[in-house]
Design a protein around this motif. Structure first.
Motif, PDB file in Angstrom:
ATOM      1  N   VAL A   4       0.822  -1.210   0.000  1.00  7.42           N
ATOM      2  CA  VAL A   4       0.000   0.000   0.000  1.00  7.42           C
ATOM      3  C   VAL A   4       0.859   1.264   0.000  1.00  7.42           C
ATOM      4  O   VAL A   4       0.345   2.366  -0.241  1.00  7.42           O
ATOM      5  N   PHE A   5       2.161   1.117   0.250  1.00 10.52           N
ATOM      6  CA  PHE A   5       3.079   2.250   0.195  1.00 10.52           C
ATOM      7  C   PHE A   5       3.576   2.361  -1.245  1.00 10.52           C
ATOM      8  O   PHE A   5       4.538   1.717  -1.653  1.00 10.52           O
ATOM      9  N   ARG A   6       2.898   3.194  -2.013  1.00  8.65           N
ATOM     10  CA  ARG A   6       3.093   3.225  -3.462  1.00  8.65           C
ATOM     11  C   ARG A   6       4.105   4.278  -3.862  1.00  8.65           C
ATOM     12  O   ARG A   6       4.783   4.863  -3.017  1.00  8.65           O
ATOM     13  N   ALA A   7       4.197   4.538  -5.151  1.00  5.86           N
ATOM     14  CA  ALA A   7       5.258   5.421  -5.639  1.00  5.86           C
ATOM     15  C   ALA A   7       5.118   6.844  -5.123  1.00  5.86           C
ATOM     16  O   ALA A   7       6.113   7.505  -4.868  1.00  5.86           O
ATOM     17  N   TYR A   8       3.867   7.333  -4.961  1.00  5.46           N
ATOM     18  CA  TYR A   8       3.739   8.712  -4.517  1.00  5.46           C
ATOM     19  C   TYR A   8       2.628   8.949  -3.513  1.00  5.46           C
ATOM     20  O   TYR A   8       2.283  10.086  -3.212  1.00  5.46           O
ATOM     21  N   ASP A   9       2.079   7.881  -2.952  1.00  9.12           N
ATOM     22  CA  ASP A   9       1.172   8.020  -1.820  1.00  9.12           C
ATOM     23  C   ASP A   9       0.938   6.646  -1.201  1.00  9.12           C
ATOM     24  O   ASP A   9       1.578   5.668  -1.584  1.00  9.12           O
ATOM     25  N   ILE A  10       0.029   6.609  -0.239  1.00  9.05           N
ATOM     26  CA  ILE A  10      -0.336   5.358   0.431  1.00  9.05           C
ATOM     27  C   ILE A  10      -1.810   5.135   0.152  1.00  9.05           C
ATOM     28  O   ILE A  10      -2.627   6.024   0.415  1.00  9.05           O
ATOM     29  N   THR A  39       4.646  14.002  -8.100  1.00  3.78           N
ATOM     30  CA  THR A  39       5.929  14.247  -7.436  1.00  3.78           C
ATOM     31  C   THR A  39       7.021  14.527  -8.442  1.00  3.78           C
ATOM     32  O   THR A  39       7.792  15.487  -8.305  1.00  3.78           O
ATOM     33  N   TYR A  40       7.107  13.681  -9.470  1.00  4.65           N
ATOM     34  CA  TYR A  40       8.156  13.829 -10.473  1.00  4.65           C
ATOM     35  C   TYR A  40       7.998  15.146 -11.241  1.00  4.65           C
ATOM     36  O   TYR A  40       8.968  15.841 -11.535  1.00  4.65           O
ATOM     37  N   LYS A  55      10.651  24.348 -24.994  1.00  5.85           N
ATOM     38  CA  LYS A  55      11.168  23.011 -24.729  1.00  5.85           C
ATOM     39  C   LYS A  55      10.156  22.187 -23.943  1.00  5.85           C
ATOM     40  O   LYS A  55       9.443  22.716 -23.089  1.00  5.85           O
ATOM     41  N   VAL A  56      10.099  20.872 -24.229  1.00  6.96           N
ATOM     42  CA  VAL A  56       9.295  19.933 -23.459  1.00  6.96           C
ATOM     43  C   VAL A  56      10.234  18.936 -22.784  1.00  6.96           C
ATOM     44  O   VAL A  56      11.113  18.365 -23.436  1.00  6.96           O
ATOM     45  N   ILE A  57      10.057  18.740 -21.486  1.00  5.15           N
ATOM     46  CA  ILE A  57      10.843  17.767 -20.728  1.00  5.15           C
ATOM     47  C   ILE A  57       9.903  16.691 -20.222  1.00  5.15           C
ATOM     48  O   ILE A  57       8.885  16.985 -19.583  1.00  5.15           O
ATOM     49  N   ARG A  58      10.228  15.438 -20.489  1.00  2.57           N
ATOM     50  CA  ARG A  58       9.387  14.311 -20.064  1.00  2.57           C
ATOM     51  C   ARG A  58       9.860  13.756 -18.722  1.00  2.57           C
ATOM     52  O   ARG A  58      11.063  13.660 -18.458  1.00  2.57           O
ATOM     53  N   VAL A  59       8.893  13.360 -17.869  1.00  4.03           N
ATOM     54  CA  VAL A  59       9.186  12.759 -16.570  1.00  4.03           C
ATOM     55  C   VAL A  59       8.254  11.566 -16.365  1.00  4.03           C
ATOM     56  O   VAL A  59       7.235  11.446 -17.050  1.00  4.03           O
ATOM     57  N   PRO A  60       8.563  10.675 -15.415  1.00  2.00           N
ATOM     58  CA  PRO A  60       7.632   9.578 -15.121  1.00  2.00           C
ATOM     59  C   PRO A  60       6.276  10.110 -14.662  1.00  2.00           C
ATOM     60  O   PRO A  60       6.166  11.233 -14.155  1.00  2.00           O
ATOM     61  N   VAL A  61       5.240   9.297 -14.852  1.00  2.00           N
ATOM     62  CA  VAL A  61       3.904   9.664 -14.407  1.00  2.00           C
ATOM     63  C   VAL A  61       3.898   9.786 -12.879  1.00  2.00           C
ATOM     64  O   VAL A  61       4.451   8.951 -12.174  1.00  2.00           O
ATOM     65  N   GLY A  62       3.276  10.837 -12.382  1.00  3.35           N
ATOM     66  CA  GLY A  62       3.208  11.065 -10.942  1.00  3.35           C
ATOM     67  C   GLY A  62       3.523  12.516 -10.632  1.00  3.35           C
ATOM     68  O   GLY A  62       4.521  13.065 -11.100  1.00  3.35           O
ATOM     69  N   LEU A  92       6.678  19.968  -0.816  1.00  2.34           N
ATOM     70  CA  LEU A  92       7.012  18.922  -1.787  1.00  2.34           C
ATOM     71  C   LEU A  92       6.507  17.571  -1.299  1.00  2.34           C
ATOM     72  O   LEU A  92       6.716  17.192  -0.135  1.00  2.34           O
ATOM     73  N   TYR A  93       5.859  16.837  -2.207  1.00  9.33           N
ATOM     74  CA  TYR A  93       5.433  15.481  -1.866  1.00  9.33           C
ATOM     75  C   TYR A  93       6.629  14.618  -1.464  1.00  9.33           C
ATOM     76  O   TYR A  93       7.748  14.800  -1.946  1.00  9.33           O
ATOM     77  N   PHE A  94       6.368  13.654  -0.589  1.00  8.95           N
ATOM     78  CA  PHE A  94       7.388  12.651  -0.308  1.00  8.95           C
ATOM     79  C   PHE A  94       7.743  11.941  -1.615  1.00  8.95           C
ATOM     80  O   PHE A  94       6.860  11.598  -2.399  1.00  8.95           O
ATOM     81  N   ALA A  95       9.015  11.721  -1.837  1.00  9.50           N
ATOM     82  CA  ALA A  95       9.476  10.977  -3.006  1.00  9.50           C
ATOM     83  C   ALA A  95       9.217   9.484  -2.802  1.00  9.50           C
ATOM     84  O   ALA A  95       8.981   9.038  -1.678  1.00  9.50           O
ATOM     85  N   PRO A  96       9.248   8.689  -3.896  1.00 15.71           N
ATOM     86  CA  PRO A  96       8.961   7.255  -3.771  1.00 15.71           C
ATOM     87  C   PRO A  96       9.818   6.538  -2.726  1.00 15.71           C
ATOM     88  O   PRO A  96       9.301   5.717  -1.950  1.00 15.71           O
ATOM     89  N   ASP A  97      11.124   6.835  -2.675  1.00 14.02           N
ATOM     90  CA  ASP A  97      11.970   6.163  -1.695  1.00 14.02           C
ATOM     91  C   ASP A  97      11.629   6.596  -0.273  1.00 14.02           C
ATOM     92  O   ASP A  97      11.787   5.823   0.682  1.00 14.02           O
ATOM     93  N   GLU A  98      11.125   7.816  -0.109  1.00 13.80           N
ATOM     94  CA  GLU A  98      10.729   8.280   1.224  1.00 13.80           C
ATOM     95  C   GLU A  98       9.450   7.579   1.684  1.00 13.80           C
ATOM     96  O   GLU A  98       9.321   7.226   2.871  1.00 13.80           O
ATOM     97  N   ILE A  99       8.505   7.389   0.770  1.00 12.79           N
ATOM     98  CA  ILE A  99       7.282   6.662   1.132  1.00 12.79           C
ATOM     99  C   ILE A  99       7.614   5.212   1.492  1.00 12.79           C
ATOM    100  O   ILE A  99       7.078   4.649   2.450  1.00 12.79           O
TER     101      ILE A  99
END
Length: 453
Positions: free
Chosen positions: A9-15, A300-301, A291-298, A117-124
């Motif tokens: 339940v501790f997911r990439a950007y929330d619980i 936080t990113y 310019k367009v910069i791509r990031v992972p979905v979420g 700032l949201y908690f990052a994935p490793d912080e969650i």
């Protein structure tokens, strides 16, 4: 009593989890203690309008206070009021009980640092580990945190109306029976917008059109926009972190089109976009010289990259739109006020200001929660052999001159998501069929093999 802590339940950007099964008051108390242990800060807590949210909020607050941190409880509010409390009022780190756009049986918590700032994935993940280990403080009666109550809704409303320029524009707000009902209609009206509402009554079951403002659920909004000759339609999700828009014809706009509208309205500069956003952004950026910069979905990113690069706009295909100067506000109400203000300033129908959407399709393939990332990992290896160069920013993306495809595991649901854009309908159909069958085939294979996640 030892509480079972399901780490998934501790997911990439929330619980997130289903209330009563994966997510219980007992677990939420432990999460509160683990978050307080990790953050070493006082907290502001609040919740969305789900029936399970108030009790989970109280459990979360009790865990935070039991570990020695103090809590300011702001009650039931849209998520924008939480960011206002953390970023502007500086009441502490944020712990907001919500499951955002998911069905009413789900719930969870979003965690932010005291800087917004949201908690990052490793912080969650680390919070989950602390919860599972039980390695958090338990001071005696002299050391427990205190509880304060504060009504921030009026302060948040004042912030909105003092931040955004008013305009004469006819707007339909589809509030989805969620938390935005508590603020959005008043804020829009105070700024001079001509406002009508749909699904304004708060309903924990989101029985009007559901908590997620998917285009296929917005038929009533589209009809209302046309019949009432409105200029823009706006629909929010359950907690108000996302806003979806329609033009004056009632046609839902892609978030990427909204980003172009904002850029045309003066927010020129770098655009940060999630990996699943449409390629229309690159086409527009090439013409506009940006310019367009791509990031992972979420979110936080996206937010972290907006701050890092000083981008003017951040956009996710799911509906999150971030204005660069308010980059720490994951706030659909604030974003929608800015969008409507910009649309009014441009003085033309919205349909004339945005590019036509490309042919595209989004598909969800349901898979076991514990195997979804394994499925995508297997497909990465397959597609590297089949297509050569692939983009693994988030999942696996295959690009060609006349199409692109993204296959990625959802961070919020037990599904693998497939996004496809193509130049013609026939190619689009064939690509959707192929990649859907690929996901289903690999999933069956892993289940037959009894694969461990």
């Amino acid at each position: 009593m030892r509480v079972n802590v399901p780490l998934h339940v501790f997911r990439a950007y929330d619980i997130r989890g289903i209330y009563g099964e994966e997510l219980t008051p007992e677990l939420m108390s432990v999460v509160g203690s683990a978050a307080a242990e990790y953050e070493s800060s006082d907290f502001v807590v609040g919740c969305d309008t789900r029936s399970s949210s108030p009790l989970l909020k109280l459990a979360l607050a009790s865990g935070i206070m039991a570990s020695g941190a103090s809590v300011t409880d702001v009650g039931t509010v849209p998520i924008g009021a939480m960011f206002f409390s953390t970023v502007e009022l500086k009441l502490g780190a944020m712990a907001y009980v919500t499951a955002s756009h998911l069905p009413p049986e789900w719930n969870g918590v979003k965690l932010c640092h005291s800087d917004g700032l949201y908690f990052a994935p490793d912080e969650i993940r680390r919070v989950g580990e602390i919860a599972a280990e039980g390695s958090f403080s338990r001071p005696n009666w002299r050391g427990v945190g205190c509880l304060k109550l504060r009504d921030v809704l009026r302060e948040y409303e004042e912030f909105l109306v003092n931040t955004v320029s008013g305009a004469e524009l006819r707007v339909i707000l589809d509030l989805g029976n969620g938390a935005t009902s508590l603020v959005a209609p008043r804020a829009f009206r105070r700024l001079g917008f001509d406002v009508s509402t749909l699904f304004e009554d708060v309903d924990p079951a989101f029985s009007g059109r559901g908590a997620e403002p998917r285009p296929e659920c917005l038929s009533e909004l589209s009809r209302a926009v046309v019949s009432r000759r409105a200029d823009v339609g706006v629909a929010y999700d359950g907690d108000g972190d996302r806003a979806v828009f329609t033009d004056e014809r009632g046609r839902p706009l892609m978030p990427e089109q909204v980003a172009v509208l904002l850029a045309e309205g003066g927010l020129r500069g770098t655009i940060v976009a999630s990996a699943d956003c449409s390629s229309l952004l690159e086409r527009y950026a090439e013409e506009a010289g940006i310019k367009v910069i791509r990031v992972p979905v979420g979110h936080t990113y996206m937010v972290r990259k907006v701050i890092e690069t000083g981008a003017a706009i951040g956009v996710e295909h799911s509906g999150h739109v971030t204005i660069g100067r308010f980059s720490k506000f994951d706030d659909g109400i604030l974003a929608s006020l800015v969008v409507c203000s910009v649309a009014a300033s441009l003085g033309r129908p919205v349909s004339k200001l945005v590019p036509e959407p490309p042919r595209s399709r989004r598909v969800k393939v349901r898979v076991d929660e514990r195997l979804k990332f394994r499925v995508v990992s297997e497909l990465v290896r397959e597609y590297e052999r089949e297509f050569g160069e692939v983009d693994t920013t988030d999942g696996v993306r295959i690009s060609a001159e006349d199409y692109w495809v993204l296959v990625r595991a959802s961070n919020t649901e037990p599904v693998v998501r497939i996004a496809v854009e193509a130049e013609n309908e026939s190619l689009l159909d064939n690509l959707v069929k192929k990649f859907t069958e690929d996901v289903e085939r690999v999933y069956r294979k892993l289940r037959r093999e009894g694969a461990e996640p």
